[in-house]
Motif scaffolding. Structure first.
Motif, PDB file in Angstrom:
ATOM      1  N   MET A   1       5.411  19.770   3.395  1.00 41.67           N
ATOM      2  CA  MET A   1       4.140  19.427   3.267  1.00 41.67           C
ATOM      3  C   MET A   1       3.285  19.585   4.667  1.00 41.67           C
ATOM      4  N   SER A   2       2.248  19.855   4.676  1.00 39.59           N
ATOM      5  CA  SER A   2       1.489  20.215   5.765  1.00 39.59           C
ATOM      6  C   SER A   2       0.801  18.886   6.350  1.00 39.59           C
ATOM      7  N   LEU A   3       0.550  18.848   7.552  1.00 44.79           N
ATOM      8  CA  LEU A   3      -0.005  17.660   8.377  1.00 44.79           C
ATOM      9  C   LEU A   3      -1.322  17.353   7.487  1.00 44.79           C
ATOM     10  N   LEU A   4      -2.184  18.039   7.090  1.00 46.76           N
ATOM     11  CA  LEU A   4      -3.349  17.637   6.266  1.00 46.76           C
ATOM     12  C   LEU A   4      -2.847  16.821   4.984  1.00 46.76           C
ATOM     13  N   ASP A   5      -1.983  17.401   4.446  1.00 45.99           N
ATOM     14  CA  ASP A   5      -1.286  16.931   3.081  1.00 45.99           C
ATOM     15  C   ASP A   5      -0.755  15.376   3.577  1.00 45.99           C
ATOM     16  N   GLN A   6      -0.130  15.208   4.723  1.00 43.28           N
ATOM     17  CA  GLN A   6       0.429  13.944   5.151  1.00 43.28           C
ATOM     18  C   GLN A   6      -0.742  13.175   5.472  1.00 43.28           C
ATOM     19  N   GLN A   7      -1.644  13.512   5.992  1.00 45.84           N
ATOM     20  CA  GLN A   7      -2.853  12.568   6.313  1.00 45.84           C
ATOM     21  C   GLN A   7      -3.654  11.928   5.040  1.00 45.84           C
ATOM     22  N   ILE A   8      -3.719  13.026   4.104  1.00 41.62           N
ATOM     23  CA  ILE A   8      -4.529  12.684   2.907  1.00 41.62           C
ATOM     24  C   ILE A   8      -3.539  11.603   2.224  1.00 41.62           C
ATOM     25  N   GLN A   9      -2.297  11.807   2.083  1.00 43.43           N
ATOM     26  CA  GLN A   9      -1.188  10.671   1.409  1.00 43.43           C
ATOM     27  C   GLN A   9      -1.297   9.420   2.162  1.00 43.43           C
ATOM     28  N   THR A  10      -1.656   9.362   3.610  1.00 43.24           N
ATOM     29  CA  THR A  10      -1.680   8.264   4.287  1.00 43.24           C
ATOM     30  C   THR A  10      -2.898   7.601   3.867  1.00 43.24           C
ATOM     31  N   VAL A  11      -3.987   8.411   3.834  1.00 40.97           N
ATOM     32  CA  VAL A  11      -5.161   7.653   3.556  1.00 40.97           C
ATOM     33  C   VAL A  11      -5.317   7.061   2.109  1.00 40.97           C
ATOM     34  N   ASN A  12      -4.733   7.855   1.345  1.00 39.14           N
ATOM     35  CA  ASN A  12      -4.538   7.583  -0.118  1.00 39.14           C
ATOM     36  C   ASN A  12      -3.526   6.179  -0.375  1.00 39.14           C
ATOM     37  N   ASP A  13      -2.695   6.143   0.524  1.00 38.19           N
ATOM     38  CA  ASP A  13      -1.821   4.922   0.371  1.00 38.19           C
ATOM     39  C   ASP A  13      -2.515   3.935   0.827  1.00 38.19           C
ATOM     40  N   LYS A  14      -3.337   3.920   2.098  1.00 39.06           N
ATOM     41  CA  LYS A  14      -4.050   2.625   2.427  1.00 39.06           C
ATOM     42  C   LYS A  14      -5.037   2.372   1.690  1.00 39.06           C
ATOM     43  N   LEU A  15      -5.775   3.344   0.894  1.00 39.59           N
ATOM     44  CA  LEU A  15      -6.923   3.097  -0.153  1.00 39.59           C
ATOM     45  C   LEU A  15      -6.315   2.280  -1.261  1.00 39.59           C
ATOM     46  N   GLN A  16      -5.221   2.505  -1.664  1.00 41.33           N
ATOM     47  CA  GLN A  16      -4.493   1.813  -2.851  1.00 41.33           C
ATOM     48  C   GLN A  16      -4.076   0.379  -2.338  1.00 41.33           C
ATOM     49  N   GLN A  17      -3.637   0.407  -1.359  1.00 45.19           N
ATOM     50  CA  GLN A  17      -3.400  -0.985  -0.557  1.00 45.19           C
ATOM     51  C   GLN A  17      -4.665  -1.925  -0.507  1.00 45.19           C
ATOM     52  N   LEU A  18      -5.590  -1.349  -0.105  1.00 44.32           N
ATOM     53  CA  LEU A  18      -7.177  -1.933   0.064  1.00 44.32           C
ATOM     54  C   LEU A  18      -7.697  -2.325  -1.477  1.00 44.32           C
ATOM     55  N   LEU A  19      -7.327  -1.582  -2.255  1.00 44.44           N
ATOM     56  CA  LEU A  19      -7.797  -1.496  -3.733  1.00 44.44           C
ATOM     57  C   LEU A  19      -6.780  -2.995  -4.313  1.00 44.44           C
ATOM     58  N   ALA A  20      -5.853  -3.127  -3.922  1.00 41.76           N
ATOM     59  CA  ALA A  20      -4.827  -4.006  -4.537  1.00 41.76           C
ATOM     60  C   ALA A  20      -5.219  -5.265  -3.728  1.00 41.76           C
ATOM     61  N   LYS A  21      -5.617  -5.307  -2.534  1.00 39.42           N
ATOM     62  CA  LYS A  21      -6.108  -6.561  -1.925  1.00 39.42           C
ATOM     63  C   LYS A  21      -7.521  -6.944  -2.342  1.00 39.42           C
ATOM     64  N   HIS A  22      -8.427  -6.041  -2.644  1.00 38.75           N
ATOM     65  CA  HIS A  22      -9.614  -6.374  -3.378  1.00 38.75           C
ATOM     66  C   HIS A  22      -9.422  -7.073  -4.654  1.00 38.75           C
ATOM     67  N   GLN A  23      -8.373  -6.581  -5.554  1.00 33.04           N
ATOM     68  CA  GLN A  23      -8.595  -7.175  -6.704  1.00 33.04           C
ATOM     69  C   GLN A  23      -7.940  -8.697  -6.602  1.00 33.04           C
ATOM     70  N   ALA A  24      -6.963  -8.763  -5.548  1.00 31.69           N
ATOM     71  CA  ALA A  24      -6.221 -10.091  -5.392  1.00 31.69           C
ATOM     72  C   ALA A  24      -7.371 -11.048  -4.893  1.00 31.69           C
ATOM     73  N   LEU A  25      -8.178 -10.538  -3.884  1.00 29.39           N
ATOM     74  CA  LEU A  25      -9.359 -11.447  -3.390  1.00 29.39           C
ATOM     75  C   LEU A  25     -10.377 -11.833  -4.657  1.00 29.39           C
ATOM     76  N   VAL A  26     -10.695 -10.849  -5.457  1.00 32.51           N
ATOM     77  CA  VAL A  26     -11.639 -11.007  -6.609  1.00 32.51           C
ATOM     78  C   VAL A  26     -11.074 -12.240  -7.435  1.00 32.51           C
ATOM     79  N   LYS A  27      -9.752 -12.056  -7.876  1.00 31.52           N
ATOM     80  CA  LYS A  27      -9.045 -13.147  -8.687  1.00 31.52           C
ATOM     81  C   LYS A  27      -8.946 -14.408  -7.999  1.00 31.52           C
ATOM     82  N   TYR A  28      -8.838 -14.559  -6.685  1.00 31.68           N
ATOM     83  CA  TYR A  28      -9.031 -15.605  -6.022  1.00 31.68           C
ATOM     84  C   TYR A  28     -10.175 -16.339  -5.892  1.00 31.68           C
ATOM     85  N   ASN A  29     -11.157 -15.398  -5.565  1.00 34.27           N
ATOM     86  CA  ASN A  29     -12.522 -15.793  -5.593  1.00 34.27           C
ATOM     87  C   ASN A  29     -13.197 -16.422  -6.884  1.00 34.27           C
TER      88      ASN A  29
END
Length: 95
Positions: A1-29
């Motif tokens: 896996m190239s460095l670019l692929d790793q960076q894209i995967q890292t960004v994707n993972d962080k995006l998924q985490q953010l989306l999960a937190k967003h959903q939790a906050l929407v439910k809490y709100n």
């Protein structure tokens, strides 16, 4: 896996985490909004009960024969306020 692929995967993972937190906050709100509405209804109900009890107290005071002048003035003021509110309501209904 190239460095670019790793960076894209890292960004994707962080995006998924953010989306999960967003959903939790929407439910809490949403839950907080429901709780807020419920509490506002309770406060309104309690305010109505307090007003009713105050009116009963005033009626009892009026019925007692030994009212001092200050109590009579206070009751007269309250009655004037009630009459003004009734007049406002009637004017709104007639408009």
């Amino acid at each position: 896996m190239s460095l670019l692929d790793q960076q894209i995967q890292t960004v994707n993972d962080k995006l998924q985490q953010l989306l999960a937190k967003h959903q939790a906050l929407v439910k809490y709100n949403h839950r907080l909004q429901k709780e807020n509405n419920r509490l506002q209804l309770q406060v309104s109900s309690k305010d109505d009960k307090v007003d009713l009890l105050q009116q009963k107290i005033d009626a009892i005071k009026l019925n007692s024969s030994d009212l001092d002048s200050e109590v009579k003035k206070d009751i007269d003021k309250r009655i004037s306020v009630y009459l003004k509110e009734i007049d406002k309501c009637l004017n709104l209904l007639n408009a």
